[in-house]
Design a protein around this motif. Structure first.
Motif, mmCIF file in Angstrom:
data_model
loop_
_atom_site.group_PDB
_atom_site.id
_atom_site.type_symbol
_atom_site.label_atom_id
_atom_site.label_comp_id
_atom_site.label_asym_id
_atom_site.label_seq_id
_atom_site.Cartn_x
_atom_site.Cartn_y
_atom_site.Cartn_z
ATOM 1 N N ALA A 43 -10.414 -26.113 47.039
ATOM 2 C CA ALA A 43 -8.949 -26.092 47.142
ATOM 3 C C ALA A 43 -8.407 -27.456 47.566
ATOM 4 O O ALA A 43 -7.260 -27.800 47.239
ATOM 5 N N ARG A 46 -7.448 -29.394 44.501
ATOM 6 C CA ARG A 46 -6.295 -28.772 43.802
ATOM 7 C C ARG A 46 -5.006 -29.012 44.580
ATOM 8 O O ARG A 46 -3.949 -29.301 43.992
ATOM 9 N N SER A 77 -9.720 -18.045 45.277
ATOM 10 C CA SER A 77 -8.850 -19.210 45.107
ATOM 11 C C SER A 77 -7.411 -18.918 45.523
ATOM 12 O O SER A 77 -6.554 -19.790 45.419
ATOM 13 N N HIS A 78 -7.139 -17.680 45.996
ATOM 14 C CA HIS A 78 -5.760 -17.306 46.344
ATOM 15 C C HIS A 78 -5.288 -17.930 47.667
ATOM 16 O O HIS A 78 -4.134 -17.736 48.063
ATOM 17 N N ASP A 80 -5.100 -21.165 48.082
ATOM 18 C CA ASP A 80 -4.553 -22.497 47.756
ATOM 19 C C ASP A 80 -3.111 -22.681 48.214
ATOM 20 O O ASP A 80 -2.768 -23.687 48.849
ATOM 21 N N GLU A 104 -3.087 -19.154 43.481
ATOM 22 C CA GLU A 104 -3.951 -20.284 43.128
ATOM 23 C C GLU A 104 -3.076 -21.395 42.567
ATOM 24 O O GLU A 104 -2.152 -21.136 41.787
ATOM 25 N N ASN A 114 -4.083 -14.327 40.278
ATOM 26 C CA ASN A 114 -5.485 -14.095 40.629
ATOM 27 C C ASN A 114 -5.751 -12.602 40.534
ATOM 28 O O ASN A 114 -4.977 -11.794 41.056
#
Length: 502
Positions: A43, A46, A77-78, A80, A104, A114
């Motif tokens: 993350a 990103r 990835s949630h 982020d 994400e 997600n």
């Protein structure tokens, strides 16, 4: 120090995670701690790219993010969006303690959907932990079915910053909506159903006893065993049973959608109970769930609130059949591993189908059986007494005849199931008849004098076990409900005894 709430999956449920951030003076660095997975560690790149692509400056400070509690393993990835917001709004006067944030981030700052969001947010809502949440705009449609939660949809990082910067004036994008299916109301509860019969009982010719047993099984969610020659209609009946099962409450529909997501399917929010039919070669882990590091749900858990169908029952491995005894009795499945101990609900209607012998022709009037007594005995011995004792209804199917004609349609049978369901609910009963607790049997399964006399005679004659006695009473209760009778009568009990395994 600012905090934003998020969550991670642990087994079947979501666990609350607090994302904390500190930005201090020192050599510029960016670290994320708190037992995080590779997806969360990535993350950092990103978030950096998203901030710079949207003309936000990346603070030249020592940035430390902690995902608490630290002993809980976190993945997905949630996280982020919550990480990016804490970096950007660390100096803001407002607090974000009441907000949940999921999403994400793309490299350009767009917020992506997600697949894990639905089960996470539903689980948090069921626990009463979540009231307002920022989510990707793409997820709003399916998430809006979750009750008592205000959703704020965002497509970009800038939109999320705007919401948290002006919390007082911002309005929710959407609040929870109900599903659009026919329902009836009993007390304060709504029960949804679908008048859709993809596979219809009108296609099953003859087999009146088996169809009657299927009707009773559906009305009370009783376990059913069908025994008969190949091609006599065992699998046909099992497949059609799904469409005449009792209606579903909103909580059950949401739980089913959660299971669909865990199965990597798109939730359809349809009041159709699940139907799972694993192949007889399926492994123990695929049927019950498992995994060496992180235990995953299996077919038994995915059949929760619906049907678990085992075709060619005796050919399932002994370990699978014996392990099935606990969930059939306790309505839950426990998976224990070194790294995790997880419990899934597994309240299902079990249907088994089997031939009378290995070649299948033992009960056929026109074909000769090729099996000897030893082979037949060995075949039947694959099913243990404790396993069979958990079956409520056992039916030996009739041979197929040229004069056999269709009788009941699924629509007619479903109408009877719904009527029996309403009758039971008006009695004040919360669970299905097959799931009545032992302490409630006396309250709900009241019998008249002649029925009590018949039961006592059956106990003495057939040497029924305590479990068998209770199962006979529960089946008789369902038969009485189909007749709209407040008490169990002699004829109801006699019919229930006729489905007893011989």
């Amino acid at each position: 120090m600012k905090k934003i709430k998020c969550a991670t999956t642990e087994g079947f449920d979501a666990k609350l995670v607090e994302v904390e951030a500190t930005l201090t003076k020192g050599l510029p660095s960016f670290s994320i701690v708190g037992m995080v997975s590779t997806a969360i560690s990535e993350a950092k790149e990103r978030v950096k790219s998203a901030l710079l692509s949207n003309e936000f400056s990346f603070p030249p400070k020592r940035i430390t993010l902690n995902l608490s509690p630290s002993e809980l393993s976190k993945s997905g990835s949630h996280f982020d969006l919550s990480i990016a917001l804490l970096i950007l709004l660390n100096d803001a006067k407002e607090d974000f303690d009441d907000w949940f944030v999921f999403g994400e981030l793309g490299l350009s700052g767009d917020v992506k959907e997600n697949i894990q969001l639905y089960p996470l947010i539903l689980s948090l809502a069921n626990q009463g932990l979540i009231k307002k949440v920022i989510v990707p705009q793409e997820s709003l449609e399916k998430l809006s079915k979750i009750p008592d939660v205000a959703f704020y949809g965002v497509s970009t990082l800038k939109e999320a910053v705007a919401i948290l910067s002006d919390q007082e004036s911002v309005e929710p994008s959407i609040c929870s909506r109900s599903i659009e299916y026919p329902f009836y109301e009993i007390g304060n509860s709504k029960y949804y159903y679908v008048k859709e019969y993809v596979e219809d009982f009108i296609d099953v010719k003859g087999q009146e006893i088996a169809k009657r047993a299927a009707l009773i099984a559906a009305a009370g969610m009783h376990n059913l065993l069908l025994e008969g020659s190949p091609g006599c209609g065992k699998s046909m009946i099992a497949a059609r049973l799904r469409y005449i099962l009792p209606p579903m409450q909103m909580a059950e529909i949401l739980e089913l959608a959660k299971l669909q997501v865990l199965e990597l399917k798109e939730p359809d929010f349809k009041p159709h109970r699940p139907f799972k039919n694993p192949h007889h070669s399926s492994t123990l882990a695929s049927v019950f769930g498992g995994g060496s590091h992180k235990a995953r749900i299996g077919e038994v858990g995915l059949a929760h609130s619906g049907i678990l169908f085992f075709d060619e029952l005796p050919y399932f491995s002994k370990s699978v059949l014996e392990a099935l005894r606990e969930p059939m009795q306790d309505n839950k499945i426990r998976i224990s591993r070194v790294n995790s101990k997880i419990e899934y609900p597994a309240d299902f209607l079990f249907i088994g189908a089997m031939n009378p012998c290995p070649c299948g022709n033992l009960l056929d009037e026109n074909k000769e059986c090729r099996c000897n007594e030893l082979e037949i005995q060995k075949y039947k011995n694959r099913l243990s007494e404790p396993f069979l004792d958990r079956i409520d209804l056992c039916v030996v199917m009739q041979s197929v005849g040229v004069d056999d004609k269709p009788s009941y349609s699924s629509k007619e049978m479903h109408k009877k199931v719904v009527a029996a369901h309403i009758f039971a609910k008006k009695r004040g009963q919360k669970s299905f008849n097959a799931k009545i607790a032992d302490a409630e049997i006396e309250q709900y399964c009241s019998m008249n004098e002649s029925a009590v006399e018949v039961l006592h005679m059956a106990i003495e004659r057939f040497r029924l076990s305590f479990r068998s006695i209770k199962k006979v009473q529960k089946v008789a209760r369902t038969i009485a409900d189909l007749d709209s009778s407040q008490e169990i009568k002699k004829e109801h009990l006699l019919e229930a005894l006729s489905y007893r395994r011989r």
